[in-house]
Design a protein around this motif. Sequence first.
Motif, PDB file in Angstrom:
ATOM      1  N   ARG A   1      43.803   4.648  70.515  1.00 19.34           N
ATOM      2  CA  ARG A   1      42.714   5.582  70.802  1.00 19.34           C
ATOM      3  C   ARG A   1      41.997   6.043  69.526  1.00 19.34           C
ATOM      4  O   ARG A   1      41.141   6.922  69.585  1.00 19.34           O
ATOM      5  N   ARG A   2      42.336   5.465  68.385  1.00 22.68           N
ATOM      6  CA  ARG A   2      41.767   5.937  67.133  1.00 22.68           C
ATOM      7  C   ARG A   2      40.254   5.725  67.061  1.00 22.68           C
ATOM      8  O   ARG A   2      39.567   6.358  66.241  1.00 22.68           O
ATOM      9  N   ALA A   3      39.728   4.854  67.894  1.00 23.01           N
ATOM     10  CA  ALA A   3      38.275   4.627  67.888  1.00 23.01           C
ATOM     11  C   ALA A   3      37.513   5.833  68.429  1.00 23.01           C
ATOM     12  O   ALA A   3      36.300   5.962  68.216  1.00 23.01           O
ATOM     13  N   ILE A   4      38.214   6.717  69.157  1.00 21.70           N
ATOM     14  CA  ILE A   4      37.570   7.909  69.729  1.00 21.70           C
ATOM     15  C   ILE A   4      37.540   8.983  68.642  1.00 21.70           C
ATOM     16  O   ILE A   4      38.528   9.675  68.399  1.00 21.70           O
ATOM     17  N   SER A   5      36.412   9.106  67.974  1.00 19.07           N
ATOM     18  CA  SER A   5      36.289  10.049  66.863  1.00 19.07           C
ATOM     19  C   SER A   5      35.584  11.325  67.301  1.00 19.07           C
ATOM     20  O   SER A   5      34.904  11.366  68.333  1.00 19.07           O
ATOM     21  N   ARG A   6      35.750  12.351  66.497  1.00 18.70           N
ATOM     22  CA  ARG A   6      35.085  13.632  66.793  1.00 18.70           C
ATOM     23  C   ARG A   6      33.570  13.483  66.772  1.00 18.70           C
ATOM     24  O   ARG A   6      32.860  14.058  67.599  1.00 18.70           O
ATOM     25  N   SER A   7      33.070  12.740  65.804  1.00 21.94           N
ATOM     26  CA  SER A   7      31.618  12.598  65.686  1.00 21.94           C
ATOM     27  C   SER A   7      31.016  11.918  66.918  1.00 21.94           C
ATOM     28  O   SER A   7      29.934  12.305  67.383  1.00 21.94           O
TER      29      SER A   7
END
Length: 742
Positions: free
Chosen positions: A200-206
């Motif tokens: 899930r690391r592709a889901i970033s805050r930005s």
Amino acid sequence: MPDAYSFDIAVGRYQNSCDPALADGHWEGSPSPRATWLPNACYLHPYTRKEATTCLANSRVVFAGDSTARDVFNSLREKIGADIEQPDKHSDVFVKTKENIEMQFYWDPFWNRTDVLSKEQHYGGRTEGGYEHVNALMVFSAGHWFIKHMGESGYGQFGHALDGILDMVASRGHESGAIADMVVVRPVNPVIPAKLISTRRAISRSKVDAYNAYLRKVIGQPRVVEDIHVPEYVEALYTAAAQHTSDGLHYDQRVLLSEVEMYLNRRCNPILFGKSPAGKATCCVRYASIGWRQWATVLGLGFVGCLGWAWRSFGSASQGDRSRLKRLMVMGLPSVDLSKDVTILALGLLYMLIVDRTAYLPKINKYFSVPTFTFLTLLYLVPGFISLTPRKDTTFLSRYQTDEWKGWMQLAILIYHYTGASSQPVIYAFIRCCVAGYLFMTGYGHFIYFYTKAEFGIKRVVNVIVRLNLLSALMAYTMDKDVLFYYFGPMVSVWFGVVYLTMRIGRAWNNRPGFVLGKICASGVLCAILIQEWFFQPFFSVLGAATGVEWDARESVFRLALDRWIVFVGMGVGLCVCYLKSGAVDVARYRTHAIWISVAALVVYTLFVTFLQSKFVYNSYHPYVSPIPVVAYTILRNSPILASRTSAFFEWIGKFSLELFLVQYHVWLGVDTKGLVGLGWGGKWTGFLVLGLVFFGMAYTLEGISGRLVKALAAGDWSTAVGRTALAMGVMILMNRAWWFA
């Protein structure tokens, strides 16, 4: 249904805006399992299962989206008691409750299922009798799967999918009304990157922020025809909830439940509480307009006070001695001092009305925390112990002791109410014993008076009853509440009547202790038999038909039955004290034994309540166990070491404890004691200090006024006192009947 956002919603600085009021909040108690989201400017009604199902009955609730939608769906489903077997996590869920609520969850993480849109487009028709399977709430929630699986193209695909939802809602709105009462497109849940698993690391805050900015740009504020919105209150809730997620994406039950509560307040408050929100909610609902009876009470008292003061001060000399107007004024208007008292009383009632029935001061939720409760308890114990003063009067339960007892118990009750400690069984049991202590003093004090003075005149009865109920009756008319809502005065009045009748019947033999003890026991048994709904309901029905009052027999029986024995225990202790004063028994011989037995009794009682699971369990034991700590306290308090000193601070508080109990309802507390009154600035503790000073000053002032008014009503012989009291009651009954017919 009326649109929640179209109301003239009075929530202080958020006039006309429900959503910003919900969004301006904070987490209380985070990150504990009891944490909850509390708005800073309005009272968020905590919905019970019954209230939620009443609002959603005969309707449909639809969720569509990814796992974040499923989490909120399950939280609402559990809230209304719709139990199901746990399905596969990527499956649709359909469940129907006995209240005819259809709950539907569609697994649709890309918002591309045409069957969801086509099915729901045909739902929501109205019938002549109201709603039938209308979509009460539709919630769409997605975004993470677009970011995770579609990469850079996900943003455009997300916009395309959103357009499909908006087209569906708009087309339905143009054809035959909104597709649902409330349509929500949830903001994408914020993520905590450090907690995300590798896939899930592709889901970033930005990226989450970009998706949410797009939602706000496209949808904006709630639309007028279709109540579709991106709830800013949900975004605020999750943004401040970083401590409430273990995997960085999904949030715990406290967050989900807080979101559900805000949905219910937004959708259901106008339905359930729109006509009468007082004492129920202030978020997403207008304050009710103040009725003519409320204004008549306040303005009528104010007019009489001002007229009496002006005429007595300036107008009486301008009329001839034989003037009919002067004779009428002399008979009907109070003296200058009483006129001032009546005017100040009217101003006090007006202040209560403004504080708890208008939006000038915000109402906020309570939240119990052990540190806050401990701090406030120490805050009143310190001056209590510092002000310990030697007393020459060391008689059993002297006036110094009873005032002190009332004082510290009342402060304990105030802190209990202010901190919302009713959820704590041990504290609840202690406060119930405080109430029992008051009733013990009622039985003890009035017994001693009747037993020693043998004076049973009707004038004393009028004086006691009016003193107990004058302020609560005026508050009931001002705040549009039942007088039994302020239960303490009516409850003590009933028990005073019981003591009076017990001692008056057969009073010629009151000099025989055995006979008096038999009367006390017989009276206790008779009251235990008669404190039942079947006894009170016919009386309340007749009273309601005659006067227009609507008294709740069940609530009255609950209050009386909870302390059904303690008054008679107080009378029994009074009889023992009178008997021991005669010198028939060497008290000193048994004093040490009594002290150690009392200590042991308090220890056993404390251990007993510590292991109780809930306050409801304790209620079943309370009538039988409450005399133990109360009597033990009186024995210990009158031991040689402790009897010689009393607390001047607690004594002072005890002198106006009745007014403190009553005035707290609408001055320090809000929403009819369910919430707190805030200032709207400076934070909770600033409000506690400023409004607390006003509250104590007001209660102290009203105690003096009430005492002087009661003294004036009871002046003269008994027939005059009864006549004045009957006239005042007649005016109230006429106002009540007029209100009832209106």
